[in-house]
Design a protein around this motif. Structure first.
Motif, PDB file in Angstrom:
ATOM      1  N   SER A  15      99.952  73.307   6.641  1.00 11.27           N
ATOM      2  CA  SER A  15     100.503  74.177   7.672  1.00 11.27           C
ATOM      3  C   SER A  15      99.854  73.871   9.017  1.00 11.27           C
ATOM      4  O   SER A  15      98.678  73.537   9.094  1.00 11.27           O
ATOM      5  CB  SER A  15     100.282  75.633   7.296  1.00 11.27           C
ATOM      6  OG  SER A  15      98.907  75.863   7.063  1.00 11.27           O
ATOM      7  N   VAL A  17      99.953  74.754  13.520  1.00  9.94           N
ATOM      8  CA  VAL A  17     100.384  75.518  14.676  1.00  9.94           C
ATOM      9  C   VAL A  17     100.631  74.509  15.784  1.00  9.94           C
ATOM     10  O   VAL A  17      99.819  73.611  16.007  1.00  9.94           O
ATOM     11  CB  VAL A  17      99.306  76.538  15.105  1.00  9.94           C
ATOM     12  CG1 VAL A  17      99.620  77.126  16.467  1.00  9.94           C
ATOM     13  CG2 VAL A  17      99.180  77.638  14.067  1.00  9.94           C
ATOM     14  N   VAL A  52     103.788  76.943  11.087  1.00  7.66           N
ATOM     15  CA  VAL A  52     103.768  78.374  10.800  1.00  7.66           C
ATOM     16  C   VAL A  52     103.928  79.160  12.089  1.00  7.66           C
ATOM     17  O   VAL A  52     104.242  80.342  12.046  1.00  7.66           O
ATOM     18  CB  VAL A  52     102.489  78.800  10.041  1.00  7.66           C
ATOM     19  CG1 VAL A  52     102.463  78.182   8.649  1.00  7.66           C
ATOM     20  CG2 VAL A  52     101.227  78.444  10.811  1.00  7.66           C
ATOM     21  N   ARG A  72      95.161  83.675  19.955  1.00  5.95           N
ATOM     22  CA  ARG A  72      96.004  83.798  18.752  1.00  5.95           C
ATOM     23  C   ARG A  72      95.746  82.632  17.797  1.00  5.95           C
ATOM     24  O   ARG A  72      95.657  82.821  16.580  1.00  5.95           O
ATOM     25  CB  ARG A  72      97.471  83.850  19.157  1.00  5.95           C
ATOM     26  CG  ARG A  72      98.396  84.004  17.987  1.00  5.95           C
ATOM     27  CD  ARG A  72      99.832  84.236  18.416  1.00  5.95           C
ATOM     28  NE  ARG A  72     100.685  84.161  17.250  1.00  5.95           N
ATOM     29  CZ  ARG A  72     101.870  83.607  17.228  1.00  5.95           C
ATOM     30  NH1 ARG A  72     102.401  83.117  18.337  1.00  5.95           N
ATOM     31  NH2 ARG A  72     102.586  83.560  16.122  1.00  5.95           N
ATOM     32  N   GLU A  75      92.540  83.329  16.034  1.00  5.76           N
ATOM     33  CA  GLU A  75      92.714  84.375  15.017  1.00  5.76           C
ATOM     34  C   GLU A  75      93.388  83.813  13.768  1.00  5.76           C
ATOM     35  O   GLU A  75      92.988  84.144  12.643  1.00  5.76           O
ATOM     36  CB  GLU A  75      93.537  85.531  15.586  1.00  5.76           C
ATOM     37  CG  GLU A  75      92.809  86.358  16.617  1.00  5.76           C
ATOM     38  CD  GLU A  75      93.720  87.312  17.372  1.00  5.76           C
ATOM     39  OE1 GLU A  75      94.931  87.395  17.070  1.00  5.76           O
ATOM     40  OE2 GLU A  75      93.212  87.985  18.296  1.00  5.76           O
ATOM     41  N   MET A  76      94.385  82.987  13.966  1.00  3.68           N
ATOM     42  CA  MET A  76      95.078  82.383  12.821  1.00  3.68           C
ATOM     43  C   MET A  76      94.136  81.473  12.040  1.00  3.68           C
ATOM     44  O   MET A  76      94.165  81.447  10.804  1.00  3.68           O
ATOM     45  CB  MET A  76      96.316  81.626  13.295  1.00  3.68           C
ATOM     46  CG  MET A  76      97.388  82.545  13.861  1.00  3.68           C
ATOM     47  SD  MET A  76      98.790  81.631  14.528  1.00  3.68           S
ATOM     48  CE  MET A  76      99.592  81.161  12.989  1.00  3.68           C
ATOM     49  N   ARG A  79      91.791  83.523   9.928  1.00  3.29           N
ATOM     50  CA  ARG A  79      92.460  84.068   8.734  1.00  3.29           C
ATOM     51  C   ARG A  79      92.914  82.983   7.767  1.00  3.29           C
ATOM     52  O   ARG A  79      93.484  83.289   6.718  1.00  3.29           O
ATOM     53  CB  ARG A  79      93.667  84.906   9.154  1.00  3.29           C
ATOM     54  CG  ARG A  79      93.298  86.189   9.871  1.00  3.29           C
ATOM     55  CD  ARG A  79      94.497  87.111  10.060  1.00  3.29           C
ATOM     56  NE  ARG A  79      95.573  86.502  10.811  1.00  3.29           N
ATOM     57  CZ  ARG A  79      95.823  86.705  12.103  1.00  3.29           C
ATOM     58  NH1 ARG A  79      95.052  87.516  12.805  1.00  3.29           N
ATOM     59  NH2 ARG A  79      96.846  86.122  12.692  1.00  3.29           N
ATOM     60  N   GLY A  80      92.693  81.711   8.116  1.00  2.00           N
ATOM     61  CA  GLY A  80      93.068  80.611   7.227  1.00  2.00           C
ATOM     62  C   GLY A  80      94.566  80.382   7.144  1.00  2.00           C
ATOM     63  O   GLY A  80      95.061  79.911   6.121  1.00  2.00           O
ATOM     64  N   GLU A  81      95.288  80.684   8.207  1.00  2.00           N
ATOM     65  CA  GLU A  81      96.747  80.579   8.190  1.00  2.00           C
ATOM     66  C   GLU A  81      97.284  79.180   8.456  1.00  2.00           C
ATOM     67  O   GLU A  81      98.483  78.959   8.335  1.00  2.00           O
ATOM     68  CB  GLU A  81      97.340  81.564   9.206  1.00  2.00           C
ATOM     69  CG  GLU A  81      97.084  83.002   8.835  1.00  2.00           C
ATOM     70  CD  GLU A  81      97.628  83.978   9.851  1.00  2.00           C
ATOM     71  OE1 GLU A  81      98.422  83.586  10.728  1.00  2.00           O
ATOM     72  OE2 GLU A  81      97.237  85.157   9.786  1.00  2.00           O
ATOM     73  N   MET A  82      96.404  78.238   8.852  1.00  2.00           N
ATOM     74  CA  MET A  82      96.876  76.882   9.080  1.00  2.00           C
ATOM     75  C   MET A  82      95.758  75.897   8.804  1.00  2.00           C
ATOM     76  O   MET A  82      94.586  76.267   8.759  1.00  2.00           O
ATOM     77  CB  MET A  82      97.419  76.716  10.502  1.00  2.00           C
ATOM     78  CG  MET A  82      96.397  76.429  11.563  1.00  2.00           C
ATOM     79  SD  MET A  82      95.472  77.865  12.041  1.00  2.00           S
ATOM     80  CE  MET A  82      95.365  77.610  13.782  1.00  2.00           C
ATOM     81  N   THR A  83      96.153  74.634   8.605  1.00  2.00           N
ATOM     82  CA  THR A  83      95.179  73.577   8.363  1.00  2.00           C
ATOM     83  C   THR A  83      95.021  72.675   9.583  1.00  2.00           C
ATOM     84  O   THR A  83      94.073  71.910   9.651  1.00  2.00           O
ATOM     85  CB  THR A  83      95.583  72.718   7.154  1.00  2.00           C
ATOM     86  OG1 THR A  83      96.882  72.163   7.388  1.00  2.00           O
ATOM     87  CG2 THR A  83      95.595  73.546   5.877  1.00  2.00           C
TER      88      THR A  83
END
Length: 129
Positions: A15, A17, A52, A72, A75-76, A79-83
């Protein structure tokens, strides 16, 4: 200029950004911003990634943590929302190396790579500029 065709990456893809800085006051994307988006998508496709989020900030503030969009991204990452974070060039993070490198290091500490999508820089792959 027509955008290149985009394909959907596999569900298990990494994932990412897409981080784009735009000139303040522009309501529609002009050529430089569209190139940044197109190159970002091409980079993601090449690396088997899926986006994402697409995060934008106005260009001009040199301190990354003073920008809403960059906060942002942080923050992502927290939270581990992307690699990965894909951006066109290092100056999108900051035009100053001493402000840019701590941000890249901070992301790496959280397992997030920084990739540059502008073809001459894309060979760097990990934000070394």
């Amino acid at each position: 200029m027509e955008s290149p065709e985009r394909t959907e990456p596999p569900a298990n893809a990494s994932s990412a950004v897409l981080y784009v800085c735009i000139q303040p006051g522009q309501r529609i994307r002009k050529l430089p911003e569209q190139r940044a988006v197109d190159e970002g998508h091409a980079c993601a496709d090449k690396n088997g990634m899926r986006f994402v989020a697409e995060v934008t900030d106005p260009y001009g503030e040199p301190v990354p943590q003073e920008r809403e969009g960059w906060l942002r991204v942080r923050e992502m990452a927290e939270r581990g929302e992307m690699t990965s974070v894909i951006t066109r060039w290092p100056n999108a993070i900051s035009p100053y190396r001493e402000l840019r490198h701590p941000e890249i290091s901070w992301l790496r500490e959280r397992g997030v790579r920084v990739l540059f999508s502008w073809p001459p820089l894309s060979v760097l792959g990990s934000g070394e500029s």
